[in-house]
Write an enzyme that holds these catalytic residues in place. Sequence first.
Site, PDB file in Angstrom:
ATOM      1  N   LYS A  45      44.952 -36.690  84.869  1.00  0.00           N
ATOM      2  CA  LYS A  45      45.465 -37.533  85.935  1.00  0.00           C
ATOM      3  C   LYS A  45      46.496 -38.541  85.414  1.00  0.00           C
ATOM      4  O   LYS A  45      47.318 -39.033  86.173  1.00  0.00           O
ATOM      5  CB  LYS A  45      44.297 -38.337  86.577  1.00  0.00           C
ATOM      6  CG  LYS A  45      43.207 -37.483  87.155  1.00  0.00           C
ATOM      7  CD  LYS A  45      42.041 -38.399  87.613  1.00  0.00           C
ATOM      8  CE  LYS A  45      40.838 -37.559  88.004  1.00  0.00           C
ATOM      9  NZ  LYS A  45      39.616 -38.368  88.020  1.00  0.00           N
ATOM     10  N   GLY A  46      46.413 -38.878  84.153  1.00  0.00           N
ATOM     11  CA  GLY A  46      47.141 -40.032  83.619  1.00  0.00           C
ATOM     12  C   GLY A  46      48.644 -40.040  83.826  1.00  0.00           C
ATOM     13  O   GLY A  46      49.250 -41.103  83.902  1.00  0.00           O
ATOM     14  N   GLU A 101      53.368 -35.814  79.816  1.00  0.00           N
ATOM     15  CA  GLU A 101      52.106 -36.464  79.426  1.00  0.00           C
ATOM     16  C   GLU A 101      52.266 -37.980  79.457  1.00  0.00           C
ATOM     17  O   GLU A 101      53.348 -38.505  79.204  1.00  0.00           O
ATOM     18  CB  GLU A 101      51.725 -36.055  78.000  1.00  0.00           C
ATOM     19  CG  GLU A 101      50.645 -35.008  77.894  1.00  0.00           C
ATOM     20  CD  GLU A 101      49.252 -35.502  78.277  1.00  0.00           C
ATOM     21  OE1 GLU A 101      49.119 -36.495  79.018  1.00  0.00           O
ATOM     22  OE2 GLU A 101      48.284 -34.861  77.836  1.00  0.00           O
ATOM     23  N   ASP A 102      51.178 -38.674  79.727  1.00  0.00           N
ATOM     24  CA  ASP A 102      51.231 -40.138  79.645  1.00  0.00           C
ATOM     25  C   ASP A 102      51.141 -40.603  78.199  1.00  0.00           C
ATOM     26  O   ASP A 102      51.887 -41.475  77.789  1.00  0.00           O
ATOM     27  CB  ASP A 102      50.125 -40.794  80.503  1.00  0.00           C
ATOM     28  CG  ASP A 102      48.756 -40.196  80.239  1.00  0.00           C
ATOM     29  OD1 ASP A 102      48.670 -39.079  79.720  1.00  0.00           O
ATOM     30  OD2 ASP A 102      47.754 -40.850  80.562  1.00  0.00           O
ATOM     31  N   ASP A 105      47.755 -39.073  71.673  1.00  0.00           N
ATOM     32  CA  ASP A 105      46.919 -39.900  70.799  1.00  0.00           C
ATOM     33  C   ASP A 105      46.593 -39.069  69.559  1.00  0.00           C
ATOM     34  O   ASP A 105      47.417 -38.952  68.653  1.00  0.00           O
ATOM     35  CB  ASP A 105      45.680 -40.281  71.630  1.00  0.00           C
ATOM     36  CG  ASP A 105      44.811 -41.341  70.997  1.00  0.00           C
ATOM     37  OD1 ASP A 105      44.652 -41.327  69.775  1.00  0.00           O
ATOM     38  OD2 ASP A 105      44.258 -42.178  71.714  1.00  0.00           O
ATOM     39  N   VAL A 155      44.937 -48.592  75.682  1.00  0.00           N
ATOM     40  CA  VAL A 155      45.824 -49.078  76.738  1.00  0.00           C
ATOM     41  C   VAL A 155      45.433 -48.502  78.088  1.00  0.00           C
ATOM     42  O   VAL A 155      44.865 -47.410  78.171  1.00  0.00           O
ATOM     43  CB  VAL A 155      47.304 -48.739  76.439  1.00  0.00           C
ATOM     44  CG1 VAL A 155      47.795 -49.529  75.240  1.00  0.00           C
ATOM     45  CG2 VAL A 155      47.514 -47.244  76.222  1.00  0.00           C
ATOM     46  N   ASP A 161      43.711 -44.890  82.734  1.00  0.00           N
ATOM     47  CA  ASP A 161      42.481 -45.537  83.198  1.00  0.00           C
ATOM     48  C   ASP A 161      41.630 -46.078  82.068  1.00  0.00           C
ATOM     49  O   ASP A 161      41.782 -45.710  80.908  1.00  0.00           O
ATOM     50  CB  ASP A 161      41.626 -44.518  83.962  1.00  0.00           C
ATOM     51  CG  ASP A 161      40.980 -43.493  83.020  1.00  0.00           C
ATOM     52  OD1 ASP A 161      41.696 -42.940  82.166  1.00  0.00           O
ATOM     53  OD2 ASP A 161      39.763 -43.269  83.129  1.00  0.00           O
ATOM     54  N   ARG A 167      44.243 -47.494  87.094  1.00  0.00           N
ATOM     55  CA  ARG A 167      45.413 -46.606  87.064  1.00  0.00           C
ATOM     56  C   ARG A 167      46.575 -47.197  87.864  1.00  0.00           C
ATOM     57  O   ARG A 167      47.732 -46.889  87.619  1.00  0.00           O
ATOM     58  CB  ARG A 167      45.060 -45.220  87.622  1.00  0.00           C
ATOM     59  CG  ARG A 167      44.057 -44.441  86.772  1.00  0.00           C
ATOM     60  CD  ARG A 167      43.954 -42.997  87.258  1.00  0.00           C
ATOM     61  NE  ARG A 167      42.795 -42.287  86.729  1.00  0.00           N
ATOM     62  CZ  ARG A 167      42.767 -41.622  85.567  1.00  0.00           C
ATOM     63  NH1 ARG A 167      43.825 -41.590  84.810  1.00  0.00           N
ATOM     64  NH2 ARG A 167      41.674 -40.989  85.171  1.00  0.00           N
TER      65      ARG A 167
END
Length: 183
Positions: A45-46, A101-102, A105, A155, A161, A167
């Site tokens: 969802k990010g 992509e958000d 990582d 973050v 989230d 969000r």
Amino acid sequence: MSLFNDIEKVLITTDDLQARIAELGQEMNTVYSDDDLPLLVCILKGAYMFMADLTRHLTFRHEIDFMEISSYGKSTTSSGVVRILLDLETNIVGRNVIIVEDIVDSGTTLDYILRNFATRNPATVRVAALLSKPSRRRIDVPVDFVGFEIPDEFVMGYGMDYAEQYRNVPYIGVLKPEVYQRI
Ligand code: PRP
């Protein structure tokens, strides 16, 4: 109490986000043309906010699709086990795919998606990630368009989230430590 009171600090302001996303869009406009008809794949969802803002800067013809990917378990760090919750509607054989992509990582999620997409025989695959945390990388994944490299802090906001909340925050921030005890 407002959810905004849970935020300890702002890491990237709304203005800085929007300015950088506009630059990323311009960069992508120099790489792609109408003939490529890329398919932008938003990783839910990010990435939903980033996708919505990024595509408004694109001048080449393109299509969009969505894929929902999740790591098992809910914590501030990814567990390393990846699963597809919602797959693409589009057949990507011969297509020019841009994964949106958000955050990258450890690289686990992106590595999984790239390997999964490779089996579907697309023409090209590139990656646009708003954020990257290079210090956390466990798998070396190629990211073609990066918004910001950030330090190793958890973050939230701008689509991202904590425990499925925050969000909607229009900037990237860091939560107060006590929030992790409460929620
Ligand atoms: C986040 C983010 C990336 C992934 C990055 O997704 O959107 O997909 O983690 O972490 P990694 O590089 O260590 O794999 P999350 O599983 O939190 O799901 P969400 O986007 O639905 O919140």
